[in-house]
Design a protein around this motif. Sequence first.
Motif, PDB file in Angstrom:
ATOM      1  N   ASP B  13       0.840  -1.197   0.000  1.00 36.90           N
ATOM      2  CA  ASP B  13       0.000   0.000   0.000  1.00 36.90           C
ATOM      3  C   ASP B  13       0.877   1.250   0.000  1.00 36.90           C
ATOM      4  O   ASP B  13       2.007   1.224   0.486  1.00 36.90           O
ATOM      5  N   GLN B  14       0.314   2.336  -0.498  1.00 38.86           N
ATOM      6  CA  GLN B  14       1.014   3.619  -0.403  1.00 38.86           C
ATOM      7  C   GLN B  14       1.163   3.981   1.073  1.00 38.86           C
ATOM      8  O   GLN B  14       0.286   3.670   1.881  1.00 38.86           O
ATOM      9  N   LEU B  15       2.282   4.595   1.412  1.00 39.48           N
ATOM     10  CA  LEU B  15       2.504   4.990   2.806  1.00 39.48           C
ATOM     11  C   LEU B  15       1.464   6.030   3.197  1.00 39.48           C
ATOM     12  O   LEU B  15       1.389   7.100   2.596  1.00 39.48           O
ATOM     13  N   GLU B  16       0.668   5.688   4.210  1.00 37.51           N
ATOM     14  CA  GLU B  16      -0.425   6.617   4.566  1.00 37.51           C
ATOM     15  C   GLU B  16       0.136   7.806   5.340  1.00 37.51           C
ATOM     16  O   GLU B  16       1.212   7.727   5.916  1.00 37.51           O
ATOM     17  N   GLU B  17      -0.600   8.896   5.320  1.00 34.69           N
ATOM     18  CA  GLU B  17      -0.210  10.068   6.111  1.00 34.69           C
ATOM     19  C   GLU B  17      -0.337   9.695   7.586  1.00 34.69           C
ATOM     20  O   GLU B  17      -1.398   9.267   8.034  1.00 34.69           O
ATOM     21  N   ARG B  18       0.725   9.829   8.318  1.00 37.78           N
ATOM     22  CA  ARG B  18       0.651   9.480   9.732  1.00 37.78           C
ATOM     23  C   ARG B  18       0.842  10.722  10.576  1.00 37.78           C
ATOM     24  O   ARG B  18       1.415  11.712  10.118  1.00 37.78           O
ATOM     25  N   LYS B  19       0.423  10.623  11.816  1.00 33.45           N
ATOM     26  CA  LYS B  19       0.654  11.711  12.752  1.00 33.45           C
ATOM     27  C   LYS B  19       2.157  11.854  12.969  1.00 33.45           C
ATOM     28  O   LYS B  19       2.878  10.857  13.039  1.00 33.45           O
ATOM     29  N   THR B  20       2.644  13.088  13.060  1.00 30.76           N
ATOM     30  CA  THR B  20       4.075  13.241  13.322  1.00 30.76           C
ATOM     31  C   THR B  20       4.318  13.291  14.826  1.00 30.76           C
ATOM     32  O   THR B  20       3.445  13.670  15.603  1.00 30.76           O
ATOM     33  N   VAL B  21       5.519  12.871  15.200  1.00 26.66           N
ATOM     34  CA  VAL B  21       5.914  12.837  16.606  1.00 26.66           C
ATOM     35  C   VAL B  21       7.227  13.598  16.711  1.00 26.66           C
ATOM     36  O   VAL B  21       8.127  13.408  15.890  1.00 26.66           O
ATOM     37  N   THR B  22       7.339  14.479  17.681  1.00 26.55           N
ATOM     38  CA  THR B  22       8.562  15.269  17.861  1.00 26.55           C
ATOM     39  C   THR B  22       9.371  14.688  19.015  1.00 26.55           C
ATOM     40  O   THR B  22       8.825  14.398  20.073  1.00 26.55           O
ATOM     41  N   PHE B  23      10.666  14.524  18.787  1.00 27.63           N
ATOM     42  CA  PHE B  23      11.532  13.996  19.853  1.00 27.63           C
ATOM     43  C   PHE B  23      12.899  14.640  19.737  1.00 27.63           C
ATOM     44  O   PHE B  23      13.162  15.403  18.799  1.00 27.63           O
ATOM     45  N   GLN B  24      13.750  14.378  20.717  1.00 26.82           N
ATOM     46  CA  GLN B  24      15.091  14.982  20.703  1.00 26.82           C
ATOM     47  C   GLN B  24      16.163  13.927  20.581  1.00 26.82           C
ATOM     48  O   GLN B  24      16.080  12.876  21.227  1.00 26.82           O
ATOM     49  N   PHE B  25      17.173  14.206  19.770  1.00 24.42           N
ATOM     50  CA  PHE B  25      18.339  13.322  19.701  1.00 24.42           C
ATOM     51  C   PHE B  25      19.581  14.167  19.899  1.00 24.42           C
ATOM     52  O   PHE B  25      19.842  15.073  19.103  1.00 24.42           O
ATOM     53  N   ASP B  26      20.324  13.904  20.948  1.00 25.03           N
ATOM     54  CA  ASP B  26      21.523  14.673  21.293  1.00 25.03           C
ATOM     55  C   ASP B  26      21.253  16.181  21.234  1.00 25.03           C
ATOM     56  O   ASP B  26      22.038  16.943  20.655  1.00 25.03           O
ATOM     57  N   GLY B  27      20.113  16.576  21.766  1.00 26.40           N
ATOM     58  CA  GLY B  27      19.799  17.994  21.874  1.00 26.40           C
ATOM     59  C   GLY B  27      19.118  18.594  20.657  1.00 26.40           C
ATOM     60  O   GLY B  27      18.629  19.717  20.703  1.00 26.40           O
ATOM     61  N   LYS B  28      19.088  17.837  19.547  1.00 23.31           N
ATOM     62  CA  LYS B  28      18.435  18.355  18.345  1.00 23.31           C
ATOM     63  C   LYS B  28      16.974  17.912  18.320  1.00 23.31           C
ATOM     64  O   LYS B  28      16.672  16.767  18.645  1.00 23.31           O
ATOM     65  N   THR B  29      16.075  18.809  17.918  1.00 19.12           N
ATOM     66  CA  THR B  29      14.665  18.431  17.827  1.00 19.12           C
ATOM     67  C   THR B  29      14.385  17.857  16.439  1.00 19.12           C
ATOM     68  O   THR B  29      14.721  18.469  15.427  1.00 19.12           O
ATOM     69  N   LEU B  30      13.808  16.654  16.398  1.00 21.53           N
ATOM     70  CA  LEU B  30      13.532  15.980  15.132  1.00 21.53           C
ATOM     71  C   LEU B  30      12.077  15.517  15.116  1.00 21.53           C
ATOM     72  O   LEU B  30      11.463  15.374  16.175  1.00 21.53           O
ATOM     73  N   THR B  31      11.580  15.253  13.906  1.00 24.93           N
ATOM     74  CA  THR B  31      10.243  14.657  13.848  1.00 24.93           C
ATOM     75  C   THR B  31      10.307  13.314  13.133  1.00 24.93           C
ATOM     76  O   THR B  31      11.129  13.083  12.255  1.00 24.93           O
ATOM     77  N   GLY B  32       9.413  12.438  13.555  1.00 25.53           N
ATOM     78  CA  GLY B  32       9.234  11.148  12.899  1.00 25.53           C
ATOM     79  C   GLY B  32       7.740  10.912  12.809  1.00 25.53           C
ATOM     80  O   GLY B  32       6.950  11.800  13.148  1.00 25.53           O
ATOM     81  N   TYR B  33       7.372   9.725  12.340  1.00 28.92           N
ATOM     82  CA  TYR B  33       5.959   9.381  12.270  1.00 28.92           C
ATOM     83  C   TYR B  33       5.587   8.487  13.446  1.00 28.92           C
ATOM     84  O   TYR B  33       6.417   7.746  13.956  1.00 28.92           O
ATOM     85  N   GLU B  34       4.320   8.531  13.807  1.00 32.31           N
ATOM     86  CA  GLU B  34       3.769   7.555  14.722  1.00 32.31           C
ATOM     87  C   GLU B  34       4.089   6.162  14.155  1.00 32.31           C
ATOM     88  O   GLU B  34       4.064   5.992  12.936  1.00 32.31           O
ATOM     89  N   ARG B  35       4.365   5.208  14.986  1.00 34.93           N
ATOM     90  CA  ARG B  35       4.745   3.836  14.607  1.00 34.93           C
ATOM     91  C   ARG B  35       6.222   3.725  14.208  1.00 34.93           C
ATOM     92  O   ARG B  35       6.709   2.626  13.978  1.00 34.93           O
TER      93      ARG B  35
END
Lengths: 404, 127
Positions: B13-35
């Motif tokens: 299936d096509q990758l569905e639009e997912r909710k984004t999640v914000t987290f920090q890695f070594d002080g940098k703010t990044l976003t990923g998808y739920e799951r």
Amino acid sequence: MQKHDAVIIGAGPAGLNAAIALRKHDLNVLVIDEFPHLGGRLLGQLHEEPNGEWWNGIKEAEKLVNEAKALNTEMLTNVSVHHIQRKDGAFVVHTNRKNYEAKNVLIATGAAETANPIPGWTLPGVMTIGAAQVMTNVHRVRVGEKGIVIGVNVLAAAIARELLLAGIRLHSLALPINNAVTDEQSHPKMVMERLSRIAHLAPSPLLRFGGKFAKYKWAQNIAVSFYPKKGINMWDVPIHLRKAVKEINGTEQVESVTMVDITKDGEIIPGTEEEIPVDFVCIAGGLYPLAELAAVVGVPFKYVEPLGGHVPVHNEKMETPVEGVYVAGNITGIESAKVARAQGKVAGLSIAFRMKKDAAIQKEIEKAMDEVKTTRDNATIQFHPEIARGRDDIHAQFNKYLNG
Amino acid sequence: MKRNRIIEHPILDQLEERKTVTFQFDGKTLTGYERDTIASALLANGIRTLRRHEHSGAPRGIYCNIGHCFECRVTVNGTPNVRACITPIEENMIVESGKQLPSPLNPNNEHVPKTYREYMEMKDGEN
Ligand SMILES: Cc1cc2nc3c(=O)[nH]c(=O)nc-3n(C[C@H](O)[C@H](O)[C@H](O)COP(=O)(O)OP(=O)(O)OC[C@H]3O[C@@H](n4cnc5c(N)ncnc54)[C@H](O)[C@@H]3O)c2cc1C
Ligand code: FES
């Protein structure tokens, strides 16, 4: 503490199908898995069957999970089991969250990938072929732009195709350089022999190529001796049996690999070194049963090469010599997900019989055992040509245990 | 983050639009998808190095991606040795890469459990 009729460790096809069988007999089951999603290694599998249909593991997992949910099966993800303790004829399953008590335990932890260590393999960007499968098909993240697969075997061929489908480029599939660990994986003749004996099963052109030489050792010898220098193309990607990767290069991450020509016996031909720029490397060393938990709870082991290594001793009913401990799926030997699923049903029913002693369940077990055999005979993916012999071997070992 | 995603696929299936999640890695703010796992979210952001080898300081990333090898160990919200490849990202999660240590192989350096019993005692002590 609540005592479950059964705790099942692993929510792959074996564990899930066992849970379904147990729930159908109204027993109290808890399934535990450390991965965030249910389905085990089904998640990510994507093969074209000989009839042209696709085996989509994500969908197959969904079916099993939905059925288990409809039967109100209790299932936990993100929980790791690290110990099973015997206590008063029952078991305590230790996890990173809390402990669970169970009258029966089914260990369905599946398989892990054998390492093919070669210099440079710890650099970021080097991963197992299975890692790339999960990243690509489950998480849908690109592992790189262009890579190389080290190891030529069934899983490597299957997942190489999956990478290509996702638009990721591959330079080739080649052998690992010979060393104490890579041994069989690095020997052109042995690789060819193994490929050729399972070739008739596989839908891939590589394996069909091998199949032409299936019957005769001399033909395999010739095929290896005259194996084309530029490899044989599969989906436009060369498969090399006479080239090996000697080293993976880079400082902060993978930048290239060093490839060499090898003789038909796997020895380096001097002066043939070639540097190939790639930004990721997949190591495909094959699979072995992930069986530590069975050892911890006292199940004896036997080394059975066709099953993929050391396996916990068990019989066709999926019982081990430790009463109340059962095994199913790839922990009992490396086979396709369909076989694992069929074995799970047998294990679930065997536990149900132990709990209820109902003769009708006995009949169901017989039928489920037949299903395992039929599924094995019709398998379109097989990891070892001597699988049936391996199965006989381990079952005989169980009887030896029983008869002292 | 989208650049490294496989959105269209000929079979899946096509990758569905997912909710984004914000987290920090070594002080940098990044976003990923739920799951996403920590490892998949980082790779989607082009980050492959998850830690430095405790002793040599050499860079390390994922290897097996399914929880078997412990190559991907990171510190999550203060808990060390968490496997990035099987841990889902959560909103505001703080992830730190593993660092080179002064003398990690010296067993007297800090308290490391040497037997399962010691491990259990330490664990009970935490609760
Ligand atoms: C990386 C990889 C890729 C594979 N790809 C293919 C393929 O493309 N095609 C194919 O036919 N076969 C493939 N296989 C073979 C695969 O093992 C079988 O197809 C099938 O999935 C086996 O089912 P199973 O139920 O025995 O185990 P699995 O499906 O492996 O499920 C076992 C589950 O147990 C969990 N687990 C393990 N240990 C613990 C623990 N201590 N605590 C909690 N949970 C635990 C795991 O997280 C996993 O979800 C692959 C195997 C691996 C390892
Ligand atoms: S990469 Fe192997 S445990 Fe995470």
